[in-house]
Design a protein around this motif. Structure first.
Motif, mmCIF file in Angstrom:
data_model
loop_
_atom_site.group_PDB
_atom_site.id
_atom_site.type_symbol
_atom_site.label_atom_id
_atom_site.label_comp_id
_atom_site.label_asym_id
_atom_site.label_seq_id
_atom_site.Cartn_x
_atom_site.Cartn_y
_atom_site.Cartn_z
ATOM 1 N N MET A 102 -1.379 -33.384 -51.081
ATOM 2 C CA MET A 102 -1.183 -32.565 -49.894
ATOM 3 C C MET A 102 -2.226 -32.824 -48.807
ATOM 4 S SD MET A 102 1.492 -31.079 -50.966
ATOM 5 C CE MET A 102 1.871 -29.732 -49.851
ATOM 6 N N ARG A 103 -3.264 -33.611 -49.106
ATOM 7 C CA ARG A 103 -4.366 -33.795 -48.156
ATOM 8 C C ARG A 103 -3.922 -34.329 -46.794
ATOM 9 N NH1 ARG A 103 -8.297 -36.899 -51.153
ATOM 10 N NH2 ARG A 103 -8.459 -34.976 -52.353
ATOM 11 N N PRO A 104 -3.021 -35.300 -46.706
ATOM 12 C CA PRO A 104 -2.582 -35.733 -45.372
ATOM 13 C C PRO A 104 -1.950 -34.611 -44.554
ATOM 14 C CG PRO A 104 -1.951 -37.360 -47.013
ATOM 15 C CD PRO A 104 -2.439 -36.153 -47.761
ATOM 16 N N LEU A 105 -1.255 -33.690 -45.219
ATOM 17 C CA LEU A 105 -0.667 -32.556 -44.513
ATOM 18 C C LEU A 105 -1.748 -31.579 -44.069
ATOM 19 C CD1 LEU A 105 2.342 -32.007 -46.930
ATOM 20 C CD2 LEU A 105 2.442 -33.025 -44.656
ATOM 21 N N VAL A 106 -2.775 -31.402 -44.912
ATOM 22 C CA VAL A 106 -3.915 -30.563 -44.527
ATOM 23 C C VAL A 106 -4.605 -31.155 -43.305
ATOM 24 C CG1 VAL A 106 -6.185 -29.706 -45.239
ATOM 25 C CG2 VAL A 106 -4.272 -29.691 -46.863
ATOM 26 N N ASN A 107 -4.815 -32.473 -43.331
ATOM 27 C CA ASN A 107 -5.468 -33.141 -42.199
ATOM 28 C C ASN A 107 -4.650 -32.999 -40.921
ATOM 29 O OD1 ASN A 107 -7.509 -33.943 -43.927
ATOM 30 N ND2 ASN A 107 -6.682 -35.997 -44.253
ATOM 31 N N ALA A 108 -3.327 -33.135 -41.056
ATOM 32 C CA ALA A 108 -2.459 -32.981 -39.878
ATOM 33 C C ALA A 108 -2.531 -31.556 -39.343
ATOM 34 C CB ALA A 108 -1.024 -33.349 -40.246
ATOM 35 N N ASP A 109 -2.555 -30.573 -40.256
ATOM 36 C CA ASP A 109 -2.667 -29.175 -39.824
ATOM 37 C C ASP A 109 -3.999 -28.910 -39.137
ATOM 38 O OD1 ASP A 109 -0.165 -28.465 -40.639
ATOM 39 O OD2 ASP A 109 -0.787 -27.128 -42.246
ATOM 40 N N TRP A 110 -5.070 -29.524 -39.647
ATOM 41 C CA TRP A 110 -6.388 -29.338 -39.038
ATOM 42 C C TRP A 110 -6.390 -29.875 -37.606
ATOM 43 C CZ3 TRP A 110 -10.243 -32.551 -37.103
ATOM 44 C CH2 TRP A 110 -11.484 -31.937 -36.879
ATOM 45 N N LYS A 111 -5.812 -31.058 -37.401
ATOM 46 C CA LYS A 111 -5.750 -31.634 -36.053
ATOM 47 C C LYS A 111 -4.899 -30.764 -35.135
ATOM 48 C CE LYS A 111 -6.360 -36.413 -37.608
ATOM 49 N NZ LYS A 111 -5.698 -37.727 -37.808
ATOM 50 N N ASN A 112 -3.776 -30.293 -35.653
ATOM 51 C CA ASN A 112 -2.919 -29.423 -34.856
ATOM 52 C C ASN A 112 -3.631 -28.121 -34.494
ATOM 53 O OD1 ASN A 112 -0.681 -31.128 -34.780
ATOM 54 N ND2 ASN A 112 0.177 -30.302 -36.677
ATOM 55 N N ASN A 113 -4.431 -27.614 -35.425
ATOM 56 C CA ASN A 113 -5.158 -26.378 -35.160
ATOM 57 C C ASN A 113 -6.233 -26.590 -34.093
ATOM 58 O OD1 ASN A 113 -5.743 -23.545 -35.806
ATOM 59 N ND2 ASN A 113 -7.702 -24.351 -36.514
ATOM 60 N N GLN A 114 -6.891 -27.756 -34.124
ATOM 61 C CA GLN A 114 -7.889 -28.065 -33.097
ATOM 62 C C GLN A 114 -7.256 -28.080 -31.710
ATOM 63 O OE1 GLN A 114 -10.655 -27.516 -35.126
ATOM 64 N NE2 GLN A 114 -11.615 -29.063 -33.849
ATOM 65 N N GLU A 115 -6.080 -28.680 -31.627
ATOM 66 C CA GLU A 115 -5.363 -28.745 -30.349
ATOM 67 C C GLU A 115 -4.904 -27.345 -29.932
ATOM 68 O OE1 GLU A 115 -3.750 -30.136 -26.897
ATOM 69 O OE2 GLU A 115 -5.104 -31.170 -28.297
ATOM 70 N N TYR A 116 -4.449 -26.566 -30.909
ATOM 71 C CA TYR A 116 -3.999 -25.199 -30.614
ATOM 72 C C TYR A 116 -5.147 -24.358 -30.058
ATOM 73 C CZ TYR A 116 -2.845 -20.311 -31.492
ATOM 74 O OH TYR A 116 -2.667 -18.962 -31.360
ATOM 75 N N GLN A 117 -6.331 -24.454 -30.681
ATOM 76 C CA GLN A 117 -7.488 -23.679 -30.221
ATOM 77 C C GLN A 117 -7.852 -24.042 -28.781
ATOM 78 O OE1 GLN A 117 -8.778 -21.201 -31.746
ATOM 79 N NE2 GLN A 117 -7.856 -21.440 -33.774
ATOM 80 N N LYS A 118 -7.753 -25.314 -28.491
ATOM 81 C CA LYS A 118 -8.042 -25.776 -27.127
ATOM 82 C C LYS A 118 -7.031 -25.197 -26.132
ATOM 83 C CE LYS A 118 -7.872 -30.213 -24.863
ATOM 84 N NZ LYS A 118 -7.879 -31.675 -25.108
ATOM 85 N N GLN A 119 -5.757 -25.242 -26.495
ATOM 86 C CA GLN A 119 -4.714 -24.709 -25.624
ATOM 87 C C GLN A 119 -4.824 -23.188 -25.496
ATOM 88 O OE1 GLN A 119 -0.971 -26.011 -27.213
ATOM 89 N NE2 GLN A 119 -1.335 -28.178 -26.762
ATOM 90 N N PHE A 120 -5.203 -22.522 -26.591
ATOM 91 C CA PHE A 120 -5.302 -21.073 -26.551
ATOM 92 C C PHE A 120 -6.461 -20.614 -25.659
ATOM 93 C CE2 PHE A 120 -6.368 -16.847 -28.295
ATOM 94 C CZ PHE A 120 -5.124 -16.247 -28.171
#
Length: 470
Positions: A102-120
């Protein structure tokens, strides 16, 4: 002159170090690169082959999501949804293979969360301004709150999951390290509706959720939610408690189990430096496939069909499976066997997309081929045997004191006459014993020939059929 070492040579070398009895998982249904990953993790880290390979199936399922579906007949399409339980005793190395997969999915979620925090942060800045200030600063006059893209959820309510899924139409995976926490929470807020939700979610049925204190309803026309986690063998009975053994809930779960109960030993084998990256590249190729949406923001999956040879092979297997169902006496066993007909289709899609990702095929796959079907059938048969082992475990745990005593004192193989003698020693009448034997064929007992039976164990891998009465 240096000898040329092929990937097949590496796999053969790794397999030679792997005990032939270590796993029944048909690892060769995977492309060669995936086989190598599974075998390397087994030899270097002691990850059980069954656990790593099954966790990879779950991860590939999530990566596909609502991008593709397989079509059997017109208006009959299946997604790649799977419910996977990795079963073992404490310390059996269940979580580590799952974490790796599942690690690649965790990594993808982490990147998406970084982008989300920036947009928020930008969104908060914008709504703190007046309308005129927003326009002057280059923001939208009426800014919309950003949505967090993700693939994984963990401890979440049905309502919360519906909200997250509405923002992520591609699909999600419920990943819980201990699956017991999943099904034990089904009645935490109400009586049974969450269990019904998961029964429908398995089929990809349209879901509707009315949010508390809100006039808005969440309507998901094309849900995709896979489930994966670990469970201790002793908790399998709890999984089958209540109506879950009768309403088809437990039948929807694939059980990954190992043949050995020995705890893995540490060794000097080192993990290849780029092993994680190899797996991440494969999964990211699947994640890079866009999820097409229509004008209503509903997924429009790419449809993959069966070629003629593949469909013939699929139908032959289904006919054999139907014959097993017709001759079976246990409703629980029949229910498991029926769900395999859904899973074999989903395995076809998963294996075809895995092959596409590993081989770097340029064109999106259009057909399920016969080798995909053959691999899917072998996976279905592997999970069939594991399901029967789980039924045996649950049946053993549910025996009353008298039946337990008789069962424990029966020889591993016995005749009907010998069984009656054993039962009579403890006060069980002969007709009661025959009924006990008949009702538990293929769960506690296997009929090996006329008048002779074998006790089944929780990890039995024998083929099971019912072809007669006591």
């Amino acid at each position: 002159m240096e000898k040329n070492i092929t990937l097949d040579t590496v796999i053969s070398a790794l397999a030679s170090h792997t005990s032939a009895t270590a796993s029944d998982f048909p690892i060769d249904v995977f492309p060669a690169k995936l086989q190598r990953l599974v075998l390397e993790l087994h030899t270097s880290c002691g990850f059980p082959i069954d656990y790593t390979a099954s966790a990879m199936l779950a991860a590939i399922s999530v990566a596909i999501g609502n991008t593709h579906r397989v079509e059997v007949k017109r208006n009959w399409r299946e997604s790649a949804i799977i419910y996977m339980a990795i079963v073992g005793r404490p310390g059996a190395n269940k979580s580590h293979p799952l974490n790796f997969a599942m690690r690649p999915l965790v990594n993808a979620d982490w990147k998406n969360n970084q982008e989300y925090q920036k947009q928020f942060r930008a969104y908060q800045e914008a709504i703190a301004m007046s309308r005129k200030e927003r326009v002057n600063a280059g923001y939208d006059q009426f800014p919309k709150e950003p949505k967090r893209l993700r693939y994984l959820v963990s401890d979440v309510t049905q309502e919360g999951l519906s909200v997250i899924h509405s923002h992520n139409p591609r699909g999600l995976c419920l990943w819980v390290d201990e699956l017991a926490s999943w099904f034990k929470n089904f009645t935490r807020y109400n009586n049974g509706s969450e269990e019904q939700f998961w029964l429908s979610a398995f089929n990809g049925s349209t879901t509707m959720s009315d949010r508390k204190n809100s006039q808005n309803s969440i309507f998901i026309k094309c849900p995709f939610i896979s489930v994966v986690g670990t469970i201790q063998k002793r908790l399998l009975t709890e999984l089958a408690n209540g109506e879950r053994a009768a309403n088809g809930f437990i039948d929807r779960i694939l059980f990954a189990m190992t043949k050995t109960t020995a705890k893995p030993r540490w060794n000097e084998e080192e993990v290849r430096e780029d092993l994680d990256r190899d797996w991440e590249r494969i999964l990211n190729r699947l994640l890079s496939v866009p999820c097409n949406l229509n004008e209503n923001q509903e997924p429009q999956p790419i449809i993959i069909r069966f070629d003629n040879e593949a469909k013939k092979s699929l139908y032959v297997w289904q006919h054999r499976n139907a014959e097993l169902c017709d001759s079976e006496m246990s409703d629980n066993v029949i229910s498991f066997f029926c769900k395999l007909e859904i899973y074999v289709l989903r395995f076809c899609l998963i294996l075809r997309m895995a092959r596409w990702a590993v081989l770097d095929e340029t064109q999106s796959p259009e057909m399920i081929e016969v080798n995909d079907v053959d691999g899917a059938i072998r996976l279905a048969e592997y999970f069939r045997q594991n399901a029967l082992a789980v039924i045996t475990c649950v049946s053993e745990e549910k025996l009353n004191d008298l039946h337990r005593t008789v069962y424990d004192h029966l020889a591993d193989e016995f005749s009907t006459a010998d069984g009656i003698k054993t039962a009579e020693r403890f006060g069980m009448k002969d007709h009661t014993f025959k009924m006990f034997l008949t009702r538990n064929l293929n769960t506690l007992f296997k009929r090996i020939r006329q008048g002779w039976y074998r006790k089944m164990s929780c990890y039995s891998t024998n083929n099971v059929t019912a072809d007669g009465e006591v």
